[in-house]
Motif scaffolding. Sequence first.
Motif, PDB file in Angstrom:
ATOM      1  N   SER A 164      52.695  14.157  -8.163  1.00  0.00           N
ATOM      2  CA  SER A 164      53.942  14.024  -7.409  1.00  0.00           C
ATOM      3  C   SER A 164      53.960  14.977  -6.213  1.00  0.00           C
ATOM      4  O   SER A 164      54.875  14.936  -5.407  1.00  0.00           O
ATOM      5  N   ILE A 165      52.972  15.813  -6.104  1.00  0.00           N
ATOM      6  CA  ILE A 165      52.794  16.774  -4.993  1.00  0.00           C
ATOM      7  C   ILE A 165      54.100  17.519  -4.733  1.00  0.00           C
ATOM      8  O   ILE A 165      54.607  18.144  -5.650  1.00  0.00           O
ATOM      9  N   SER A 166      54.708  17.408  -3.559  1.00  0.00           N
ATOM     10  CA  SER A 166      55.827  18.311  -3.244  1.00  0.00           C
ATOM     11  C   SER A 166      57.082  17.992  -4.068  1.00  0.00           C
ATOM     12  O   SER A 166      57.867  18.887  -4.366  1.00  0.00           O
ATOM     13  N   TYR A 167      57.250  16.722  -4.466  1.00  0.00           N
ATOM     14  CA  TYR A 167      58.496  16.340  -5.143  1.00  0.00           C
ATOM     15  C   TYR A 167      58.575  16.909  -6.561  1.00  0.00           C
ATOM     16  O   TYR A 167      59.671  17.144  -7.073  1.00  0.00           O
ATOM     17  N   GLY A 192      41.952  19.994  -9.349  1.00  0.00           N
ATOM     18  CA  GLY A 192      41.039  20.445  -8.296  1.00  0.00           C
ATOM     19  C   GLY A 192      41.609  20.348  -6.893  1.00  0.00           C
ATOM     20  O   GLY A 192      40.926  20.685  -5.935  1.00  0.00           O
ATOM     21  N   GLY A 193      42.841  19.861  -6.758  1.00  0.00           N
ATOM     22  CA  GLY A 193      43.482  19.815  -5.449  1.00  0.00           C
ATOM     23  C   GLY A 193      42.991  18.701  -4.530  1.00  0.00           C
ATOM     24  O   GLY A 193      43.500  18.557  -3.425  1.00  0.00           O
ATOM     25  N   ALA A 194      41.989  17.917  -4.959  1.00  0.00           N
ATOM     26  CA  ALA A 194      41.523  16.801  -4.118  1.00  0.00           C
ATOM     27  C   ALA A 194      42.391  15.587  -4.435  1.00  0.00           C
ATOM     28  O   ALA A 194      42.222  14.953  -5.481  1.00  0.00           O
ATOM     29  N   ILE A 195      43.329  15.291  -3.553  1.00  0.00           N
ATOM     30  CA  ILE A 195      44.328  14.279  -3.902  1.00  0.00           C
ATOM     31  C   ILE A 195      43.673  12.901  -4.090  1.00  0.00           C
ATOM     32  O   ILE A 195      42.605  12.627  -3.551  1.00  0.00           O
ATOM     33  N   GLY A 196      44.359  12.072  -4.900  1.00  0.00           N
ATOM     34  CA  GLY A 196      43.827  10.751  -5.218  1.00  0.00           C
ATOM     35  C   GLY A 196      43.374  10.650  -6.664  1.00  0.00           C
ATOM     36  O   GLY A 196      42.570   9.797  -7.008  1.00  0.00           O
ATOM     37  N   GLN A 216      53.895   9.468  -8.948  1.00  0.00           N
ATOM     38  CA  GLN A 216      52.847   9.422  -7.942  1.00  0.00           C
ATOM     39  C   GLN A 216      53.374   9.487  -6.511  1.00  0.00           C
ATOM     40  O   GLN A 216      54.151   8.636  -6.091  1.00  0.00           O
ATOM     41  N   ALA A 217      52.939  10.509  -5.775  1.00  0.00           N
ATOM     42  CA  ALA A 217      53.304  10.604  -4.354  1.00  0.00           C
ATOM     43  C   ALA A 217      52.560   9.535  -3.552  1.00  0.00           C
ATOM     44  O   ALA A 217      51.417   9.195  -3.870  1.00  0.00           O
ATOM     45  N   ASP A 218      53.226   9.026  -2.504  1.00  0.00           N
ATOM     46  CA  ASP A 218      52.679   7.860  -1.798  1.00  0.00           C
ATOM     47  C   ASP A 218      51.397   8.159  -1.013  1.00  0.00           C
ATOM     48  O   ASP A 218      50.437   7.394  -1.058  1.00  0.00           O
ATOM     49  N   GLY A 219      51.373   9.302  -0.305  1.00  0.00           N
ATOM     50  CA  GLY A 219      50.187   9.611   0.495  1.00  0.00           C
ATOM     51  C   GLY A 219      48.957   9.726  -0.382  1.00  0.00           C
ATOM     52  O   GLY A 219      47.890   9.166  -0.079  1.00  0.00           O
ATOM     53  N   SER A 220      49.080  10.405  -1.512  1.00  0.00           N
ATOM     54  CA  SER A 220      47.953  10.578  -2.439  1.00  0.00           C
ATOM     55  C   SER A 220      47.575   9.243  -3.087  1.00  0.00           C
ATOM     56  O   SER A 220      46.392   8.989  -3.358  1.00  0.00           O
ATOM     57  N   ALA A 221      48.573   8.398  -3.312  1.00  0.00           N
ATOM     58  CA  ALA A 221      48.316   7.099  -3.943  1.00  0.00           C
ATOM     59  C   ALA A 221      47.385   6.248  -3.082  1.00  0.00           C
ATOM     60  O   ALA A 221      46.562   5.489  -3.600  1.00  0.00           O
ATOM     61  N   MET A 222      47.503   6.382  -1.748  1.00  0.00           N
ATOM     62  CA  MET A 222      46.708   5.527  -0.869  1.00  0.00           C
ATOM     63  C   MET A 222      45.208   5.787  -0.977  1.00  0.00           C
ATOM     64  O   MET A 222      44.409   4.974  -0.542  1.00  0.00           O
ATOM     65  N   TYR A 223      44.811   6.919  -1.569  1.00  0.00           N
ATOM     66  CA  TYR A 223      43.375   7.216  -1.702  1.00  0.00           C
ATOM     67  C   TYR A 223      42.704   6.323  -2.746  1.00  0.00           C
ATOM     68  O   TYR A 223      41.536   6.013  -2.633  1.00  0.00           O
ATOM     69  N   THR A 224      43.428   5.998  -3.791  1.00  0.00           N
ATOM     70  CA  THR A 224      42.798   5.308  -4.939  1.00  0.00           C
ATOM     71  C   THR A 224      43.701   4.198  -5.488  1.00  0.00           C
ATOM     72  O   THR A 224      43.763   3.975  -6.687  1.00  0.00           O
ATOM     73  N   ASN A 265      58.153   7.158  -2.676  1.00  0.00           N
ATOM     74  CA  ASN A 265      57.942   6.784  -1.280  1.00  0.00           C
ATOM     75  C   ASN A 265      58.814   7.651  -0.367  1.00  0.00           C
ATOM     76  O   ASN A 265      60.015   7.422  -0.245  1.00  0.00           O
ATOM     77  N   ASN A 266      58.185   8.675   0.235  1.00  0.00           N
ATOM     78  CA  ASN A 266      58.905   9.444   1.257  1.00  0.00           C
ATOM     79  C   ASN A 266      58.318   9.194   2.644  1.00  0.00           C
ATOM     80  O   ASN A 266      58.745   9.786   3.630  1.00  0.00           O
ATOM     81  N   GLY A 267      57.282   8.342   2.696  1.00  0.00           N
ATOM     82  CA  GLY A 267      56.724   7.946   3.988  1.00  0.00           C
ATOM     83  C   GLY A 267      56.122   9.085   4.788  1.00  0.00           C
ATOM     84  O   GLY A 267      56.041   9.004   6.011  1.00  0.00           O
ATOM     85  N   LYS A 268      55.723  10.150   4.104  1.00  0.00           N
ATOM     86  CA  LYS A 268      55.093  11.250   4.850  1.00  0.00           C
ATOM     87  C   LYS A 268      54.229  12.112   3.934  1.00  0.00           C
ATOM     88  O   LYS A 268      54.311  12.005   2.709  1.00  0.00           O
ATOM     89  N   TYR A 269      53.426  12.952   4.595  1.00  0.00           N
ATOM     90  CA  TYR A 269      52.688  13.996   3.906  1.00  0.00           C
ATOM     91  C   TYR A 269      53.594  15.222   3.885  1.00  0.00           C
ATOM     92  O   TYR A 269      53.378  16.189   4.622  1.00  0.00           O
ATOM     93  N   ASN A 270      54.591  15.178   3.031  1.00  0.00           N
ATOM     94  CA  ASN A 270      55.657  16.189   3.088  1.00  0.00           C
ATOM     95  C   ASN A 270      55.152  17.616   2.924  1.00  0.00           C
ATOM     96  O   ASN A 270      55.550  18.517   3.666  1.00  0.00           O
ATOM     97  N   ILE A 271      54.255  17.816   1.959  1.00  0.00           N
ATOM     98  CA  ILE A 271      53.829  19.195   1.660  1.00  0.00           C
ATOM     99  C   ILE A 271      53.191  19.858   2.879  1.00  0.00           C
ATOM    100  O   ILE A 271      53.297  21.063   3.079  1.00  0.00           O
ATOM    101  N   LEU A 272      52.537  19.046   3.697  1.00  0.00           N
ATOM    102  CA  LEU A 272      51.798  19.641   4.817  1.00  0.00           C
ATOM    103  C   LEU A 272      52.731  20.101   5.942  1.00  0.00           C
ATOM    104  O   LEU A 272      52.337  20.919   6.775  1.00  0.00           O
TER     105      LEU A 272
HETATM  106  C1  LIG Z   1      40.777  14.887  -0.826  1.00  0.00           C
HETATM  107  C2  LIG Z   1      41.883  15.545  -0.060  1.00  0.00           C
HETATM  108  N1  LIG Z   1      42.134  15.165   1.203  1.00  0.00           N
HETATM  109  C3  LIG Z   1      43.158  15.721   1.877  1.00  0.00           C
HETATM  110  C4  LIG Z   1      43.922  16.697   1.309  1.00  0.00           C
HETATM  111  C5  LIG Z   1      45.003  17.403   2.112  1.00  0.00           C
HETATM  112  N2  LIG Z   1      46.328  17.037   1.628  1.00  0.00           N
HETATM  113  C6  LIG Z   1      46.986  17.802   0.741  1.00  0.00           C
HETATM  114  S1  LIG Z   1      48.448  17.201   0.349  1.00  0.00           S
HETATM  115  C7  LIG Z   1      48.268  15.886   1.407  1.00  0.00           C
HETATM  116  C8  LIG Z   1      49.333  14.878   1.585  1.00  0.00           C
HETATM  117  C9  LIG Z   1      50.153  14.637   0.379  1.00  0.00           C
HETATM  118  O1  LIG Z   1      51.109  13.662   0.685  1.00  0.00           O
HETATM  119  P1  LIG Z   1      51.832  12.878  -0.472  1.00  0.00           P
HETATM  120  O2  LIG Z   1      50.843  12.524  -1.515  1.00  0.00           O
HETATM  121  O3  LIG Z   1      52.593  11.758   0.127  1.00  0.00           O
HETATM  122  O4  LIG Z   1      52.807  13.957  -1.110  1.00  0.00           O
HETATM  123  P2  LIG Z   1      54.038  14.713  -0.432  1.00  0.00           P
HETATM  124  O5  LIG Z   1      53.445  15.859   0.334  1.00  0.00           O
HETATM  125  O6  LIG Z   1      54.753  13.768   0.469  1.00  0.00           O
HETATM  126  O7  LIG Z   1      54.853  15.179  -1.568  1.00  0.00           O
HETATM  127  C10 LIG Z   1      47.040  15.930   2.027  1.00  0.00           C
HETATM  128  C11 LIG Z   1      46.547  14.919   2.993  1.00  0.00           C
HETATM  129  C12 LIG Z   1      43.619  17.059  -0.029  1.00  0.00           C
HETATM  130  N3  LIG Z   1      44.314  17.987  -0.697  1.00  0.00           N
HETATM  131  N4  LIG Z   1      42.623  16.451  -0.679  1.00  0.00           N
END
Ligand SMILES: Cc1ncc(C[n+]2csc(CCOP(=O)(O)OP(=O)(O)O)c2C)c(N)n1
Length: 514
Positions: free
Chosen positions: A360-363, A384-388, A411-419, A439-446
């Motif tokens: 869920s990353i930032s949420y 391991g911090g590698a999203i997806g 599941q956060a949307d940005g991370s979901a798009m990886y896999t 669905n927040n339509g952004k990479y919020n944490i960044l």
């Molecule tokens: C493999 C990999 N690529 C890129 C990143 C950098 N990164 C960390 S969080 C993030 C975006 C997360 O967005 P989302 O999943 O939508 O969660 P939100 O921040 O909106 O809660 C990215 C691209 C990472 N951690 N791992």
Amino acid sequence: MIGAKSLVKTLLASGVDTCFANPGTSEMHFVAALDQIPGMKCVLGLQENVVTGMADGYFRLARRPACTLLHCGPGLANGMGNLHNARRARSAIVNIVGDQAVFHRPFDAPLTADATAMAHTVSQWVRTSMKSAELGRDAAEAVRAARTFPGQIATLILPADVSWEEGGLVAEAVTPPPPPAVDGHAIENAARILRSHGTDTLILLAGHAVLGEAQSLAWRVASACGSVVMADYVTSHLARGRSRLQLERVPYDMNAAIQSLARFKHIILVNSKAPVGFFGYPGTPSIQYRSDACIHVLSRPDQDPVEALRGLVNALNAPDAAIPDPGPRPEVAQGAPTPGGLAQTLAAVMPEHAIISDESISYGRGFYKFTHAAPPHDWLHLAGGAIGDGMPVATGAAVGSNRQRRVINVQADGSAMYTLQSLWTQARERLPVTTVLLNNGKYNILIGEYKNVGAAPGPTAMSMLDLQDPAIDWVRLANGMGVEAARATTLDQCADLMRDSFSRDSPFLIELMI
Ligand SMILES: Cc1ncc(C[n+]2csc(CCOP(=O)(O)OP(=O)(O)O)c2C)c(N)n1
């Protein structure tokens, strides 16, 4: 017998009966052998990072390794993000990487790559089998390496001709070594610290120390000595909910982590590492504990935490201590989604022994405190911090629990798009997975990370974190892969959809607009 057959038979003899696969030409004999030898369950993933993530999720629930089937160096490379996560999660996986036939290697054909070098970056054990007669033995040793406590990544590279040639021999299972014994001095030292500085001491758990009996032993120690128990942030799998310890993790946020650890003069590590930040930030230390804190290793990640904690309980004569009651089960929250409201709703509706795959990353940073009073459940994290990894881990966990338990993937949307291809496998295998797609339509944490690293984002920089042009339609994406889906804009709608999904024996996706 050809090599491929001896490989499949050896894997089965060693207790590996599930294969997550994305095959190519060099793996054709392995795949063909699956039809001739009963017992190996094969699950297709449509991208290798889905395959490796599924193997990770499978191990976390089944507690025995699956194998993956990957195509040459590039296939392995595609799967490396989630192999990295699996290594951090200390999951056991046996990778079978098909490769060019030995005689074809010198011709430098297009898919020829240094699979060995790639494998070493994510594996504790790597071998290339060079003869059909040795393949069975190599496979048995790969499984032994993977099953070495608490779990390792073993990669067996398999040239195509070793697979198709005759002379294969089935090998017997090789017993993995027991975990190295816990050091008696480490127990004595921890007991001494706890006797004299109990209230200034943090007992930090990770790995198997946050599962099962270790939790109650840690609680006995903490209760006897007035100490605090926490879980490491990097923890892949926690047993949570009613009757389990109400553990909080060291926070992800650097300042919050430093604050939460500031009062501890001593930290006793139980299968955990001394906490450090995910990243280095300008003007901020790397370590999250105070610089004068003493770090004491009770047990390393490769040792048995139950043995270590039992030793500590005995050394301290710590009496039984009941796990505190978490209070009443929360009720479904109403109206617009909030992180706390979603966690509360999850706690209100999740069935007993649910498995939460949390990406869920930032949420989701504060989900824990609202879910202690949920029924007993397992909670899986990205280690391991590698999203997806959230979607494939959910998929593999459903297979690893024999489809008997409801998996909820938050599941956060940005991370979901990886896999996101994981959804297709969930539909094909009819897996009981409910995805709550945030669905927040952004990479919020960044957005916050710009500030943390001291960068000043302009419009171009901000647009790199925006996913709304075009907006991603998750209901249609899920439908396109055979998964039923619906959109929710309130928590009560989300609760209704969750409850409804739990009665199905197939996957369902809820696109929650947050
Ligand atoms: C493999 C990999 N690529 C890129 C990143 C950098 N990164 C960390 S969080 C993030 C975006 C997360 O967005 P989302 O999943 O939508 O969660 P939100 O921040 O909106 O809660 C990215 C691209 C990472 N951690 N791992």
